[in-house]
Each structure stands twice: as C-alpha cells, then as structure tokens.
Design an enzyme around this catalytic site. Sequence first.
Site, mmCIF file in Angstrom:
data_model
loop_
_atom_site.group_PDB
_atom_site.id
_atom_site.type_symbol
_atom_site.label_atom_id
_atom_site.label_comp_id
_atom_site.label_asym_id
_atom_site.label_seq_id
_atom_site.Cartn_x
_atom_site.Cartn_y
_atom_site.Cartn_z
ATOM 1 N N ARG A 289 0.801 -1.166 -0.117
ATOM 2 C CA ARG A 289 -0.159 -0.130 -0.052
ATOM 3 C C ARG A 289 0.768 1.312 0.165
ATOM 4 O O ARG A 289 1.845 1.464 0.876
ATOM 5 C CB ARG A 289 -0.797 -0.106 1.287
ATOM 6 C CG ARG A 289 -1.917 0.880 1.166
ATOM 7 C CD ARG A 289 -2.811 0.754 2.432
ATOM 8 N NE ARG A 289 -2.049 1.088 3.711
ATOM 9 C CZ ARG A 289 -3.020 1.612 4.895
ATOM 10 N NH1 ARG A 289 -4.290 1.360 4.728
ATOM 11 N NH2 ARG A 289 -2.163 2.038 5.852
ATOM 12 N N THR B 236 -0.744 7.539 -1.033
ATOM 13 C CA THR B 236 -1.979 7.635 -1.854
ATOM 14 C C THR B 236 -2.914 6.386 -1.114
ATOM 15 O O THR B 236 -3.962 6.555 -1.333
ATOM 16 C CB THR B 236 -1.851 7.057 -3.125
ATOM 17 O OG1 THR B 236 -1.280 5.796 -3.350
ATOM 18 C CG2 THR B 236 -0.870 8.189 -4.031
ATOM 19 N N ASP C 252 1.397 -2.184 12.379
ATOM 20 C CA ASP C 252 1.552 -2.565 11.013
ATOM 21 C C ASP C 252 1.888 -4.096 11.248
ATOM 22 O O ASP C 252 2.802 -4.542 11.817
ATOM 23 C CB ASP C 252 2.893 -1.630 10.525
ATOM 24 C CG ASP C 252 3.224 -2.197 9.126
ATOM 25 O OD1 ASP C 252 3.509 -3.397 8.634
ATOM 26 O OD2 ASP C 252 3.246 -1.262 8.161
ATOM 27 N N ASP D 43 5.364 -5.213 9.682
ATOM 28 C CA ASP D 43 6.438 -4.820 10.393
ATOM 29 C C ASP D 43 6.680 -5.690 11.924
ATOM 30 O O ASP D 43 7.543 -6.175 12.432
ATOM 31 C CB ASP D 43 6.388 -3.359 10.921
ATOM 32 C CG ASP D 43 6.693 -2.572 9.789
ATOM 33 O OD1 ASP D 43 7.391 -3.033 8.625
ATOM 34 O OD2 ASP D 43 6.422 -1.312 9.870
HETATM 35 C C1 PRP Z 1 -0.914 -4.311 4.724
HETATM 36 C C2 PRP Z 1 -1.742 -5.172 4.664
HETATM 37 C C3 PRP Z 1 -2.714 -5.084 3.661
HETATM 38 C C4 PRP Z 1 -2.816 -3.805 3.443
HETATM 39 C C5 PRP Z 1 -3.965 -3.292 3.984
HETATM 40 O O1 PRP Z 1 0.233 -4.355 3.912
HETATM 41 O O2 PRP Z 1 -1.002 -6.551 5.131
HETATM 42 O O3 PRP Z 1 -2.022 -5.910 2.461
HETATM 43 O O4 PRP Z 1 -1.797 -3.228 4.255
HETATM 44 O O5 PRP Z 1 -4.418 -1.958 3.630
HETATM 45 P P1 PRP Z 1 -5.516 -1.580 2.682
HETATM 46 O O6 PRP Z 1 -6.966 -2.263 2.862
HETATM 47 O O7 PRP Z 1 -5.640 0.084 2.887
HETATM 48 O O8 PRP Z 1 -5.147 -1.789 1.413
HETATM 49 P P2 PRP Z 1 1.232 -3.215 3.517
HETATM 50 O O9 PRP Z 1 0.962 -2.430 2.412
HETATM 51 O O10 PRP Z 1 1.516 -2.631 4.880
HETATM 52 O O11 PRP Z 1 2.438 -4.220 3.161
HETATM 53 P P3 PRP Z 1 3.268 -5.248 3.731
HETATM 54 O O12 PRP Z 1 2.537 -6.376 4.307
HETATM 55 O O13 PRP Z 1 4.467 -5.586 2.913
HETATM 56 O O14 PRP Z 1 3.851 -4.545 5.112
HETATM 57 N N1 URA Z 2 -1.839 -2.131 7.351
HETATM 58 C C1 URA Z 2 -1.395 -2.633 8.602
HETATM 59 O O1 URA Z 2 -0.373 -3.232 8.732
HETATM 60 N N2 URA Z 2 -2.195 -2.255 9.793
HETATM 61 C C2 URA Z 2 -3.241 -1.140 9.647
HETATM 62 O O2 URA Z 2 -3.660 -1.001 10.490
HETATM 63 C C3 URA Z 2 -3.476 -0.815 8.183
HETATM 64 C C4 URA Z 2 -2.880 -1.453 7.125
#
Ligand code: PRP
Ligand code: URA
Length: 206
Positions: free
Chosen positions: A101, A105, A197, A200
Amino acid sequence: MVFESQHPLVKHKLTMLRDTSTKPKKFRELIRELSMLLCYEATADLSTAPLEVETPMGRAMGSELVDKIGLIPVLRAGLGMVEGISEMMPGAEVWHIGLYRDEKTLKPVSYYNKLPTLPTVQVCLVLDPMLATGGSAVATVDILKRWGARRIKFVGILAAPEGIARLQAAHPDVPIHLAHIDDHLNEIGYIVPGLGDAGDRQYGTG
Ligand code: PRP
Ligand code: URA
C-alpha cells in the site's frame, strides 16, 4: 456476508496479538494459530465426497474434500497466515500475490504475481491479516477473478468497517472471515484500535 469469529480462543489470541509488548516471534506464532482457527471456520462449507476406508476393526464410511483449494497470501503480511493453514490442508496450492500500500495515496501497488494462465483450484482463500481501506483486498480479488477464479473467500484478522464496505461493494460474492471488526481507520489509514503494522510486527522491521 461477513463472519466475525465468536470463538473464545480467537478472542484470547487476538488480545495478545494486539498488545504492544508482544515481540515478533510470539506475534508470528499468534498469527499462525489465529489463521488456523479462522480457516477452520471459513472452510465449514467445503464440499466432500463419501470415502470408505479400512480400519483395524472393519470398514468405515467417511468423507474426503473434493475441491482443490488455493491459498493466496498477500505479501508480505499474509505470508505468516500460510504455514499453519497449509499444514492443516497439505493438498492446498499456494499462490503468492505481491502488493504493498502506497503510504501517501493508500492505493495498492502490485509488484509480484505469478499465477499460471488457467486457474488450477476451485476455491481460493485470500489471506491478509489487515483489511484497512480495502484497496489491497479488492485488487487481489480483481486479479483472481481475471485469472478465472470463481469461488473466493477473504480470510483476515482485523478489519475496519470502511474496508469491509469497499470489498463488499466491489465483490459482493466474496465472504469475509475475520477475528474482529474494529472501530475505524485513522487519518493515515491505520485500523484503530488495530495492532499497528502487521508486516513490521511479524518481521521486526519498521
Ligand atoms: C498491509 C496489509 C494489507 C494492506 C491493507 O500491507 O497486509 O495488505 O496493508 O491495507 P488496505 O486495506 O488499505 O489496502 P502493507 O501495504 O503494509 O504491506 P506489507 O505487508 O508488505 O507490510
Ligand atoms: N496495514 C497494517 O498493517 N495495519 C493497518 O492498521 C492498516 C494497514
């Protein structure tokens, strides 16, 4: 349809998962266990066919799963949801989809997708712990539908009402299975109270 687990084990483990003092090793263990419990609930309506087996005492009539299951973890946070589920369903295929994400944006950016040309499974379980704005989940289901997947379920741990509404509006045929529906999204698109997160916290980054 949205299914929010009422199972006491799910509630207990989710509370530990949210806790800021939970370290990555424990966090991964909890994600694994919660995923198995949620998958148990999400697969309650899978089709079976009769199967007769020989026990040491005689013949027993049983059942076998007939649908080929695909597990679709959304990288990277969805990765932690695969291991336990695939141990429980060793015949399941695992197809990874890479999305992150964009933090400005809040739109999903696709960086990895290696699905074969034709769908190889009948039921797809999309695995992503967080359904926040819903952008990543909608994009994943879009990819799977373009691939030809007919029956798709979303299995997550936490969701914001905003993400549920967006996924349901775009894909009303996709049931959503969750450990809990949280209160709201904050101004930077994080689920509140949430757990922070999810990527993370699993991998000790950020
Ligand atoms: C997180 C999560 C989802 C997304 C959710 O991933 O695991 O894929 O955010 O957010 P949304 O519903 O607003 O799209 P992230 O983009 O943080 O990537 P990562 O798993 O690589 O840390
Ligand atoms: N992605 C995450 O990992 N946590 C949130 O709360 C939203 C998006």
